[in-house]
Design a protein around this motif. Structure first.
Motif, mmCIF file in Angstrom:
data_model
loop_
_atom_site.group_PDB
_atom_site.id
_atom_site.type_symbol
_atom_site.label_atom_id
_atom_site.label_comp_id
_atom_site.label_asym_id
_atom_site.label_seq_id
_atom_site.Cartn_x
_atom_site.Cartn_y
_atom_site.Cartn_z
ATOM 1 N N SER A 109 0.842 -1.196 0.000
ATOM 2 C CA SER A 109 0.000 0.000 0.000
ATOM 3 C C SER A 109 0.877 1.246 0.000
ATOM 4 C CB SER A 109 -0.889 0.026 1.240
ATOM 5 O OG SER A 109 -1.704 -1.106 1.295
ATOM 6 N N TYR A 110 0.291 2.357 -0.438
ATOM 7 C CA TYR A 110 0.999 3.626 -0.541
ATOM 8 C C TYR A 110 0.193 4.714 0.142
ATOM 9 C CZ TYR A 110 3.662 1.044 -3.948
ATOM 10 O OH TYR A 110 4.442 0.093 -4.550
ATOM 11 N N ARG A 111 0.907 5.612 0.839
ATOM 12 C CA ARG A 111 0.290 6.749 1.521
ATOM 13 C C ARG A 111 0.459 8.001 0.662
ATOM 14 N NH1 ARG A 111 -0.975 5.945 6.804
ATOM 15 N NH2 ARG A 111 -0.714 8.138 7.323
ATOM 16 N N ASP A 159 3.300 2.577 2.610
ATOM 17 C CA ASP A 159 2.592 2.507 3.882
ATOM 18 C C ASP A 159 3.479 1.791 4.897
ATOM 19 O OD1 ASP A 159 0.466 2.902 5.616
ATOM 20 O OD2 ASP A 159 -0.523 1.036 5.051
ATOM 21 N N GLY A 160 3.679 2.399 6.052
ATOM 22 C CA GLY A 160 4.504 1.822 7.092
ATOM 23 C C GLY A 160 5.955 2.268 7.058
ATOM 24 N N PHE A 167 -1.969 14.155 5.192
ATOM 25 C CA PHE A 167 -2.289 12.826 4.693
ATOM 26 C C PHE A 167 -3.667 12.849 4.045
ATOM 27 C CE2 PHE A 167 -4.593 8.897 5.571
ATOM 28 C CZ PHE A 167 -3.863 8.030 4.778
ATOM 29 N N VAL A 195 -4.783 6.135 1.613
ATOM 30 C CA VAL A 195 -3.945 4.975 1.335
ATOM 31 C C VAL A 195 -4.528 4.301 0.110
ATOM 32 C CG1 VAL A 195 -3.235 2.689 2.149
ATOM 33 C CG2 VAL A 195 -3.276 4.598 3.744
ATOM 34 N N GLU A 238 -3.901 0.888 -2.607
ATOM 35 C CA GLU A 238 -3.217 -0.369 -2.884
ATOM 36 C C GLU A 238 -2.399 -0.219 -4.162
ATOM 37 O OE1 GLU A 238 -3.214 -2.946 -0.786
ATOM 38 O OE2 GLU A 238 -4.419 -1.655 0.511
#
Length: 72
Positions: free
Chosen positions: A2-4, A20-21, A35, A38, A40
């Motif tokens: 996943s991408y933020r 993500d993370g 932000f 998120v 995928e």
């Protein structure tokens, strides 16, 4: 994976994408970014995902002109 996605608070044409993370990029100040979502990998542009995979983030600007391209 996943991408933020983030939008710059005072320069909203600028966007930042991170995994993500992952830690926030050391070059940036997290307080400058809002932000937004998120996504995928399947819902993220493949060029953006590849850049995040290679560099740890993808930074880009919406609304550039052909003049900007010619000057790059």
């Amino acid at each position: 994976m996943s991408y933020r996605f983030y939008v710059h608070r005072t320069k909203p044409d600028w966007r930042l994408v991170t995994a993500d993370g992952a830690a926030f990029p050391a070059q940036g100040n997290p307080d400058d970014w809002r932000f937004t979502r998120v996504r995928e990998r399947g819902d993220t542009n493949s060029d953006v995902a590849r850049r995040v995979d290679e560099a740890g983030f993808c930074l880009f600007c919406i609304g550039l002109s052909f003049k900007d391209l010619a000057e790059a």
